[in-house]
Design an enzyme around this catalytic site. Structure first.
Site, short mmCIF file in Angstrom:
data_model
loop_
_atom_site.label_atom_id
_atom_site.label_comp_id
_atom_site.label_asym_id
_atom_site.label_seq_id
_atom_site.Cartn_x
_atom_site.Cartn_y
_atom_site.Cartn_z
N LYS A 79 -2.21 -17.71 -10.92
CA LYS A 79 -1.77 -16.31 -10.84
C LYS A 79 -0.63 -16.17 -9.83
CE LYS A 79 -5.38 -15.43 -7.42
NZ LYS A 79 -6.73 -14.89 -7.19
N ARG A 94 -16.03 -6.07 -5.78
CA ARG A 94 -14.71 -5.83 -6.35
C ARG A 94 -14.93 -5.68 -7.86
NH1 ARG A 94 -10.07 -10.23 -5.01
NH2 ARG A 94 -11.04 -11.31 -6.75
N TYR A 139 21.64 -5.48 11.59
CA TYR A 139 21.38 -4.03 11.51
C TYR A 139 20.65 -3.52 12.74
CZ TYR A 139 22.32 -4.13 6.41
OH TYR A 139 22.88 -4.25 5.18
C1 PLP Z 1 -7.42 -15.88 -6.61
C2 PLP Z 1 -8.77 -16.24 -7.07
C3 PLP Z 1 -9.21 -17.57 -6.96
C4 PLP Z 1 -8.46 -18.64 -6.21
O1 PLP Z 1 -8.63 -18.38 -4.83
P1 PLP Z 1 -8.21 -19.41 -3.68
O2 PLP Z 1 -8.93 -18.93 -2.49
O3 PLP Z 1 -6.73 -19.29 -3.53
O4 PLP Z 1 -8.62 -20.75 -4.13
C5 PLP Z 1 -10.43 -17.88 -7.54
N1 PLP Z 1 -11.18 -16.92 -8.15
C6 PLP Z 1 -10.79 -15.64 -8.23
C7 PLP Z 1 -11.67 -14.65 -8.90
C8 PLP Z 1 -9.58 -15.24 -7.67
O5 PLP Z 1 -9.21 -13.96 -7.74
#
Ligand code: PLP
Length: 340
Positions: A6, A100, A233
């Site tokens: 992601k 969540r 700036y």
């Molecule tokens: C982003 C995410 C992961 C990966 O998390 P890391 O801590 O970066 O390994 C795994 N499961 C879910 C549901 C996530 O949202």
């Protein structure tokens, strides 16, 4: 492995990362949004792609068309997706305490309901841990309770004769701090990229993580700054004496946090030099008085190695008061990704 690619693979470039992993034999991936899943399909990712977040009903047809797997974020959502009337693959999210997404683990009747929705094909059940990265007593107790709650749900479903679904629970810190757990998949994100969230994190499993990413820009222009003159700036930096400064071709639009203004540092020819003045959208200034003969076009390292020196993503993040996950995932689209 079901790597988390992601947020453009935590800034690394989702297509480059996913296609490389696919060549290495990885067949399952997770992303947050359907747009990310579609991008991977268009790039030739053929295996399972799980969407961890919410997909709007107006895009339900894309779930089917692109053969994507959708997370069930709660029971009403499952019913809405079922009403779409076409066979959709889903993983049921179980909320074991993060609060969540997911159906609450104690609402076992609601969880079972999902299997009764005839258009949904449940191919997975998963949860997500809240404090797997923390090793203090209370965090471990909370995590153990989450693991227990998840196991109870899975055990109950199996006792009901429900089969054909995979299970997964661990992200990076779940893998590294609870390596004894055995589910069908793990979902590594930050650790996949060879990085922890914080420099001083200690993990139960000792593993030699090696960072995948370096982040570099180039010197654009070198000039003298006379004593008392301001640079950048807002007149926030003034030369204490005669100095040599340089403009660098990167700014906050590329993911260098503005918080590093007058505070961060970079490497040039292996030497640490300070960022001076306010970071701009497309440029920033550095004081190169301590480095000899810096020329336009020369390399400036923000994350990675320069001669014998290095800056880790965790150090870059710490100076900006955040974790490596945030700075990496915010690296801008304008930065050219070079696969070496
Ligand atoms: C982003 C995410 C992961 C990966 O998390 P890391 O801590 O970066 O390994 C795994 N499961 C879910 C549901 C996530 O949202």
């Amino acid at each position: 492995m079901m790597p988390a690619v992601k947020a453009n693979a935590y800034g690394h470039g989702a297509i480059a990362v996913a296609t490389t992993l696919q060549e290495l034999g990885v067949t399952d991936f997770c992303v947050s949004a359907i747009s990310e899943a579609i991008e991977l399909r268009k790039a030739g990712i053929t295996g399972q792609i799980l969407i961890l977040g919410y997909t709007s009903p107006r895009l339900f047809d894309q779930l089917v068309e692109q053969d994507l797997t959708q997370t069930i974020v709660d029971l009403p959502y499952a019913k809405e997706l079922n009403k779409f009337g076409k066979k959709v693959k889903v993983h049921v999210g179980i909320d074991t305490g993060l609060h969540r997404l997911g159906v609450r683990s104690e609402e076992i009747e609601q969880i079972i309901e999902v299997w009764k929705l005839s258009h949904l094909q449940v191919t997975g059940v998963y949860s997500h841990l809240s404090v797997a990265d923390d090793s203090d007593r209370n965090s471990v107790i909370v995590t153990r309770a989450q693991i227990e709650a998840f196991n109870e749900v899975v055990g109950y479903l199996k006792a009901q004769g429900l089969t054909g679904f995979k299970t997964h629970l661990q992200g990076s810190y779940g893998i590294l701090n609870y390596p004894e757990l055995k589910y069908d998949f793990v979902r590594p994100g930050i650790a996949l990229y060879g990085v922890l969230s914080r420099k001083d994190d200690h993990t139960v499993a000792k593993i030699d993580l090696r960072p995948v990413l370096s982040m570099k820009a180039r010197i654009e222009c070198v000039k003298r700054l006379h004593q008392g003159e301001a640079a950048g700036y807002g007149l926030e930096y003034r030369a204490a004496g005669e100095q040599t400064i340089a403009a660098v071709s990167i700014g906050y639009a590329d993911g260098v946090p503005r918080e590093l203004s007058n505070r961060g540092h970079v490497l040039i020819q292996g030497k640490t030099v300070p960022i001076i003045g306010k970071i701009c959208m497309d440029q920033l200034l550095v004081d190169i008085s301590s480095v000899k003969k810096v020329m336009p076009g020369e390399e400036v390292v923000f994350i990675g190695n320069s001669d014998a020196s290095s800056i880790q993503a965790t150090e870059f993040a710490a100076t900006a008061n955040t974790i490596s996950n945030e700075v990496l995932s915010r690296l801008g689209t304008r930065l050219e990704r070079l696969v070496v």
